[in-house]
Scaffold this motif. Structure first.
Motif, mmCIF file in Angstrom:
data_model
loop_
_atom_site.group_PDB
_atom_site.id
_atom_site.type_symbol
_atom_site.label_atom_id
_atom_site.label_comp_id
_atom_site.label_asym_id
_atom_site.label_seq_id
_atom_site.Cartn_x
_atom_site.Cartn_y
_atom_site.Cartn_z
ATOM 1 N N LEU A 116 53.155 -37.012 38.840
ATOM 2 C CA LEU A 116 53.915 -35.934 38.180
ATOM 3 C C LEU A 116 55.239 -35.698 38.906
ATOM 4 O O LEU A 116 56.292 -35.538 38.277
ATOM 5 N N LYS A 117 55.184 -35.705 40.237
ATOM 6 C CA LYS A 117 56.428 -35.496 41.002
ATOM 7 C C LYS A 117 57.395 -36.654 40.765
ATOM 8 O O LYS A 117 58.596 -36.459 40.637
ATOM 9 N N ALA A 118 56.841 -37.877 40.702
ATOM 10 C CA ALA A 118 57.717 -39.048 40.543
ATOM 11 C C ALA A 118 58.409 -39.027 39.178
ATOM 12 O O ALA A 118 59.609 -39.288 39.089
ATOM 13 N N VAL A 119 57.692 -38.718 38.107
ATOM 14 C CA VAL A 119 58.378 -38.675 36.800
ATOM 15 C C VAL A 119 59.283 -37.448 36.721
ATOM 16 O O VAL A 119 60.281 -37.446 36.000
ATOM 17 N N GLY A 120 58.947 -36.435 37.507
ATOM 18 C CA GLY A 120 59.784 -35.230 37.548
ATOM 19 C C GLY A 120 61.151 -35.478 38.159
ATOM 20 O O GLY A 120 62.104 -34.748 37.897
ATOM 21 N N LYS A 121 61.234 -36.533 38.964
ATOM 22 C CA LYS A 121 62.532 -36.848 39.598
ATOM 23 C C LYS A 121 63.409 -37.695 38.684
ATOM 24 O O LYS A 121 64.545 -38.004 39.030
ATOM 25 N N THR A 122 62.881 -38.127 37.545
ATOM 26 C CA THR A 122 63.699 -38.910 36.611
ATOM 27 C C THR A 122 64.269 -37.960 35.550
ATOM 28 O O THR A 122 63.929 -36.778 35.531
ATOM 29 N N ASP A 123 65.119 -38.534 34.680
ATOM 30 C CA ASP A 123 65.620 -37.675 33.607
ATOM 31 C C ASP A 123 65.112 -38.124 32.247
ATOM 32 O O ASP A 123 65.647 -37.744 31.218
ATOM 33 N N LYS A 124 64.059 -38.944 32.248
ATOM 34 C CA LYS A 124 63.497 -39.410 30.981
ATOM 35 C C LYS A 124 62.449 -38.436 30.473
ATOM 36 O O LYS A 124 61.694 -37.884 31.275
ATOM 37 N N PRO A 125 62.369 -38.227 29.143
ATOM 38 C CA PRO A 125 61.314 -37.361 28.620
ATOM 39 C C PRO A 125 59.917 -37.843 29.023
ATOM 40 O O PRO A 125 59.691 -39.054 29.167
ATOM 41 N N VAL A 126 59.025 -36.887 29.205
ATOM 42 C CA VAL A 126 57.641 -37.194 29.592
ATOM 43 C C VAL A 126 56.696 -36.599 28.551
ATOM 44 O O VAL A 126 56.829 -35.424 28.194
ATOM 45 N N LEU A 127 55.779 -37.419 28.066
ATOM 46 C CA LEU A 127 54.698 -36.951 27.196
ATOM 47 C C LEU A 127 53.483 -36.778 28.105
ATOM 48 O O LEU A 127 52.919 -37.767 28.574
ATOM 49 N N LEU A 128 53.129 -35.540 28.371
ATOM 50 C CA LEU A 128 52.046 -35.247 29.323
ATOM 51 C C LEU A 128 50.785 -34.904 28.550
ATOM 52 O O LEU A 128 50.730 -33.890 27.847
ATOM 53 N N LYS A 129 49.760 -35.753 28.684
ATOM 54 C CA LYS A 129 48.527 -35.535 27.929
ATOM 55 C C LYS A 129 47.570 -34.645 28.705
ATOM 56 O O LYS A 129 47.447 -34.756 29.927
ATOM 57 N N ARG A 130 46.888 -33.796 27.963
ATOM 58 C CA ARG A 130 45.905 -32.905 28.576
ATOM 59 C C ARG A 130 44.669 -33.698 28.985
ATOM 60 O O ARG A 130 44.149 -34.494 28.206
ATOM 61 N N ALA B 157 60.914 -47.989 29.122
ATOM 62 C CA ALA B 157 60.448 -46.878 28.284
ATOM 63 C C ALA B 157 61.580 -45.912 27.939
ATOM 64 O O ALA B 157 62.502 -45.718 28.733
ATOM 65 N N ASP B 158 61.471 -45.304 26.762
ATOM 66 C CA ASP B 158 62.352 -44.178 26.430
ATOM 67 C C ASP B 158 61.654 -42.871 26.757
ATOM 68 O O ASP B 158 62.303 -41.859 27.009
ATOM 69 N N VAL B 159 60.321 -42.893 26.692
ATOM 70 C CA VAL B 159 59.516 -41.715 27.042
ATOM 71 C C VAL B 159 58.361 -42.197 27.906
ATOM 72 O O VAL B 159 57.658 -43.144 27.531
ATOM 73 N N TYR B 160 58.168 -41.559 29.060
ATOM 74 C CA TYR B 160 56.997 -41.869 29.883
ATOM 75 C C TYR B 160 55.800 -41.133 29.304
ATOM 76 O O TYR B 160 55.873 -39.931 29.048
ATOM 77 N N GLN B 161 54.692 -41.850 29.148
ATOM 78 C CA GLN B 161 53.444 -41.164 28.821
ATOM 79 C C GLN B 161 52.637 -41.030 30.107
ATOM 80 O O GLN B 161 52.452 -42.005 30.832
ATOM 81 N N VAL B 162 52.205 -39.806 30.403
ATOM 82 C CA VAL B 162 51.255 -39.606 31.501
ATOM 83 C C VAL B 162 49.928 -39.330 30.814
ATOM 84 O O VAL B 162 49.793 -38.374 30.035
ATOM 85 N N GLY B 163 48.949 -40.192 31.045
ATOM 86 C CA GLY B 163 47.698 -40.136 30.306
ATOM 87 C C GLY B 163 46.777 -39.022 30.782
ATOM 88 O O GLY B 163 46.969 -38.425 31.849
ATOM 89 N N ALA B 164 45.760 -38.780 29.942
ATOM 90 C CA ALA B 164 44.806 -37.708 30.212
ATOM 91 C C ALA B 164 44.182 -37.852 31.612
ATOM 92 O O ALA B 164 44.016 -36.873 32.341
#
Ligand code: PEP
Ligand code: MN
Length: 337
Positions: A194-208, A178-185
């Motif tokens: 959230l903590k795990a993607v927070g430790k990476t440097d890839k952009p995250v698309l965080l869905k409400r 992935a170039d951007v992680y999507q975290v689904g609703a």
């Protein structure tokens, strides 16, 4: 709490403040403005001696951040955050369009869609390889094979890949593609994720989440930011209300209301917000008019055959037509697309 440095404060004063903060057991978040530097104080809830900080050389004023989200707040970072993606800056003047199928279904399907959305002017390709389905009997996604097909589509079109990661243990594998992680609703408050993607440097698309408030969305973003990943985009994808004519209720208010509180880019998802392809265009135009920094739109070459979300998927020609209309609205509100 934020420490606003005087205009033109000396580098040694800046260093002095940073050292003071760190010696007192807090972390700093630096925001370089055009005129002044803001030093955010991050950490636990222990009281800080504000008067003592205010007396340090070069300090103009000390301001408490009242919101429970700190790093996500505009106080901490008054300029909009911009996130580089495919030579563009998400959160800049140009509106980002991410398009593609709900799920990666086959090589033919993802390649055909990728070429079509690229042709229409999309900046990134979406497609789920791991799908959060309400029923365990529904199509769950192709898994790693889906990720490989996405990588092939990127190779063929140059479009970066936005794809969902559902569990902390998949962050590494999904991150290889992935170039951007999507975290689904459904995973908006999966704090381990959230903590795990927070430790990476890839952009995250965080869905409400469908039943989450904007403040809960900002607090979820705070989990990612607090682990060091500052490249977070928030996504409004519709909330659950009493109204059954649409799949969800598109909360267009969230776009300006979040922008009043956060520097993070705001993306709108008119596909899941409405659930019906006929409504996707009007909702997308409303999102651009309301100031969204980007859109994520489901496109499928044959929606009637889609393994997920066919009802809300646009055919490529309809998507291409919508691109033109979104461009006109973007220009009307001082943006481009
Ligand atoms: C999706 O993007 O296909 C999806 C499952 O979205 P959400 O998490 O918003 O339901
Ligand atoms: Mn979908």
């Amino acid at each position: 709490m934020i420490i606003v440095m005087e205009q033109g404060a000396a580098e040694s004063d800046r260093q002095g403040v940073i050292e003071w903060v760190e010696e007192h057991g807090f972390r700093v978040h630096i925001s370089e403005g055009e005129e002044r530097t803001i030093i955010g104080v991050i950490g636990n809830d222990r009281p800080v001696d504000r008067d003592q900080v205010a007396r340090l050389p070069g300090v103009e004023r000390v301001v408490p951040v009242l919101a429970p989200y700190k790093l996500a707040s505009l106080d901490m970072h008054p300029q909009p955050t911009t996130i580089p993606l495919n030579g563009r800056q998400v959160g800049g003047s140009r509106v980002l369009v991410i398009a593609g199928p709900c799920s990666v279904e086959s090589r033919e399907q993802i390649l055909e869609t990728a070429h079509a959305v690229k042709e229409a002017g999309a900046t990134a390709l979406r497609g789920g390889a791991y799908k959060p389905r309400t029923s365990p009997y529904s199509f769950q996604g192709l898994g790693e094979e889906g990720l490989e097909l996405l990588a092939e589509a990127r190779e063929a079109t140059g479009l970066p890949i936005v794809t969902e990661v559902m569990a902390p243990e998949l962050v590494e594998l999904v991150g290889q593609y992935a170039d951007v992680y999507q975290v689904g609703a459904r995973n908006m408050q999966n704090f381990a994720l959230l903590k795990a993607v927070g430790k990476t440097d890839k952009p995250v698309l965080l869905k409400r989440g469908a039943s989450n408030t904007m403040e809960e969305l900002l607090m979820a973003a705070e989990y990612i930011l607090s682990k060091g990943n500052l490249n977070v985009m928030l996504c409004e994808r519709g909330i659950r209300t009493f109204e059954p004519y649409t799949r969800n209720t598109f909360d267009v208010n969230a776009i300006p209301a979040l922008k009043m509180r956060t520097h993070l880019p705001i993306i709108a998802d008119p596909s899941h917000s409405t659930g019906h392809w006929e409504l996707v265009g009007p909702a997308a135009l409303a999102a651009v008019a309301a100031g969204a920094d980007g859109l994520i739109i489901e496109v499928h070459p044959r929606p009637e055959e889609a393994l997920s979300d066919g009802l809300q998927s646009l055919k490529p020609d309809r998507f291409s037509d919508l691109m033109g209309r979104m461009r006109a609205v973007a220009e009307a509100v001082g943006r481009s697309l």
